[in-house]
Design an enzyme around this catalytic site. Structure first.
Site, short mmCIF file in Angstrom:
data_model
loop_
_atom_site.label_atom_id
_atom_site.label_comp_id
_atom_site.label_asym_id
_atom_site.label_seq_id
_atom_site.Cartn_x
_atom_site.Cartn_y
_atom_site.Cartn_z
N ASP A 152 52.27 36.30 59.24
CA ASP A 152 51.10 36.22 58.38
C ASP A 152 51.40 36.87 57.03
OD1 ASP A 152 48.50 35.56 57.66
OD2 ASP A 152 47.64 36.31 59.52
N ASP A 210 57.06 24.64 47.72
CA ASP A 210 58.40 24.18 47.36
C ASP A 210 59.49 24.93 48.11
OD1 ASP A 210 57.37 22.32 45.60
OD2 ASP A 210 57.72 23.51 43.80
#
Length: 532
Positions: A152, A210
């Site tokens: 997380d 990306d």
């Protein structure tokens, strides 16, 4: 891509990043994971008994046999303090026999145990985070028998004058480097993109997207699915995550999967039709099928959804393509993708409250008229022969899914669908004459485009014409010139090969920028992607 039965041929030269996933190979996770996670159903109320009962129920109900073989601990499994040697400790009240014991017990039953940590100094629940302890925590998890890590991104703050995005990249890259040195490495689920999913400006989100495919095997990309006790509409929550997932198809490939979060089949706010829709859409995306529900309490109808063999086969298809939008109207989405062995998938979603009759021409599926296509409904098994169009009646919030077998003489598939701006949601539209612009998507063939093997974009309304770059973007009779050839990049840019400029909503065409909202587009499944 053009597909001729099982052969996939190249449209525009594809450049794959050197590092795919945590081990520079798609083999660590060749198909999306299937299993259970406690969070959306139980949140911090997890314990040893829950996981043992879940495993037992997954065996007795046939879920394990269907492929659901991962049980993942989420936040709050830890003690609040690290041990004297700085290693993590489990909460001994919740897990009296310990995590290693649980992992071994589950392994003997045919399951894999996964675990949760956080890239910050604390987890979202306030337990010890991994920052500064990455290698130690990875070694600890491996020693416990863990083979899957969900990382997380709570409590991450910039260090060394880095931007927030640079800090997340540095921490997840470090974890990637730690994991790739392990034998075997852990499957790496990255939550970093979820902290940048701002619909007001998607640039930072895409900047994170990306790089996540190079570091891990899957990424939680946006908002959390509504938890069992949460306020608001569970259906709306599913549709929000569905929407985000439709923006990211260009990133997915075997070994890396976009994760729109958990399946919630026992949520009290969902109708049975809505539960079926979530499963059908996630399977069409080849998304992770991680169930967050009270498994022993699932009804026969809910279990039948999760055990649908045909849809699981679609989800686990080895091509790993994500279904993309062939058409979008005010209420109805039509999605398609290619499957292994030359089949084509058609998924039709009714987002609205009405009961429309939807007509989908074969051309929207990338197919040609005049052929006899064998179409199988993946919910009820009904088979029909299709030549020109399929007619579907959809209940409110329903999703129908069809697998289409192509005859040998008609086995070519042309990537076909809308070209839409991912920020505005508007569709590239052939406005007749020479004009092209962006308008609200309305399910018209003037907004459906074919992408040829040379990178030409043809509106379905007049396939002899091509999207053309000049001082403006226009639609002209196809001539084969480079100003009609376009390259689709991993950044979502659609770049013209002659002008080296990018398609742009608002101005038509302009200098290519970095992840500018006006220049990021979704294209049909099967169009090859150039990596930067």
């Amino acid at each position: 891509m053009y597909t001729t039965k099982s052969l996939l041929s190249t449209l525009i030269p594809i450049m794959i990043p050197l590092s795919l996933g945590s081990v520079s190979s798609p083999n660590l996770l060749p198909t999306p994971p299937m299993g259970f996670n406690n969070w959306a159903r139980f949140m911090c109320d997890l314990n040893e008994t829950l996981f043992l009962e879940t495993a037992s129920a997954m065996i007795s109900t046939g879920l394990l046999e269907a492929g659901y073989n991962r049980l993942n601990l989420d936040d709050c499994w830890m003690a609040y303090d690290r041990a004297a040697d700085s290693s993590l400790q489990w909460n001994t009240t919740k897990f009296p026999h310990g995590i290693p014991w649980l992992a071994y017990r589950l392994k003997t039953q045919g399951f894999h145990l996964g675990i949760y940590q956080d890239a910050g100094n604390l987890t979202c629940g306030g337990y010890p985070g991994s920052f500064g302890y990455e290698a130690l925590d990875a070694q600890t998890f491996a020693a416990w028998g863990i083979d899957y890590l969900k990382l997380d991104g709570c409590n991450v703050f910039p260090e060394h004058s880095r931007t927030l995005e640079e800090e997340y990249k540095a921490r997840y890259a470090h974890w990637h480097n730690v994991l790739r040195q392990m034998h075997p490495p852990l499957i790496f689920s990255e939550s970093a993109p979820a902290y940048f999913a701002d619909p007001a400006n998607l640039t930072s989100w895409y900047e994170v997207m990306d790089w996540v495919p190079a570091f891990g095997e899957l990424a939680r990309h946006s908002t959390d699915i509504l938890v069992y006790v949460g306020e608001g509409s569970a259906w709306d929550s599913i549709m929000v995550n569905y929407h985000y997932n439709t923006l990211l198809a260009r990133y997915q490939r075997p070994g890396y999967f976009n994760d729109p979060d958990f399946l919630i089949p026992d949520h009290p706010g969902l109708t049975l039709e809505e539960k079926r829709s979530q499963f059908a859409l996630w399977a069409s995306f080849s998304a992770p099928l991680i169930v967050s529900a009270y498994i022993p309490g699932l009804s026969g109808e809910e279990l039948a959804i999760l055990r649908n063999e045909e849809l699981i086969t679609v989800d686990q298809d080895v091509l790993g393509l994500q279904a993309t939008l062939a058409s979008r109207g005010e209420e109805v989405d039509v999605l398609t993708r290619s499957l292994a062995h030359g089949d084509q998938l058609l998924t039709v979603l009714n987002r609205g409250d009405g009961v429309p009759v939807v007509r989908v021409p074969v051309e929207w599926m990338g197919l040609q008229r005049g052929c006899a296509y064998v179409v199988k409904n993946l919910w009820d098994g009904e088979v029909q022969v299709l030549e020109e169009e399929i007619v579907i009646r959809l209940n409110s919030h329903a999703t129908q899914v069809y697998r289409i077998a192509l005859p040998e003489e008609c086995s070519t598939v042309i990537p076909t669908g809308i070209v839409f701006n991912t920020a505005s949601g508007n569709c590239l539209t052939d406005e007749n004459g020479e004009r092209v612009g962006f308008e609200a998507c309305r399910g018209s063939e003037t907004q459906v485009w074919q992408v040829s093997e040379l990178g030409h974009l043809h509106p379905l309304s007049r396939t002899s014409h091509c999207l053309t770059a000049g001082s403006q973007a226009s639609v002209q009779l196809c001539t084969g010139q480079k100003n009609q050839q376009w390259t689709y990049e991993i950044t979502g840019n659609l770049k013209n090969e002659h002008t080296k400029m990018c398609l742009t909503e608002g101005t038509g065409i302009s200098q290519c920028g970095f992840e500018r909202d006006s220049q990021v587009f979704g294209l049909p499944s099967g169009v090859d992607i150039k990596s930067s």
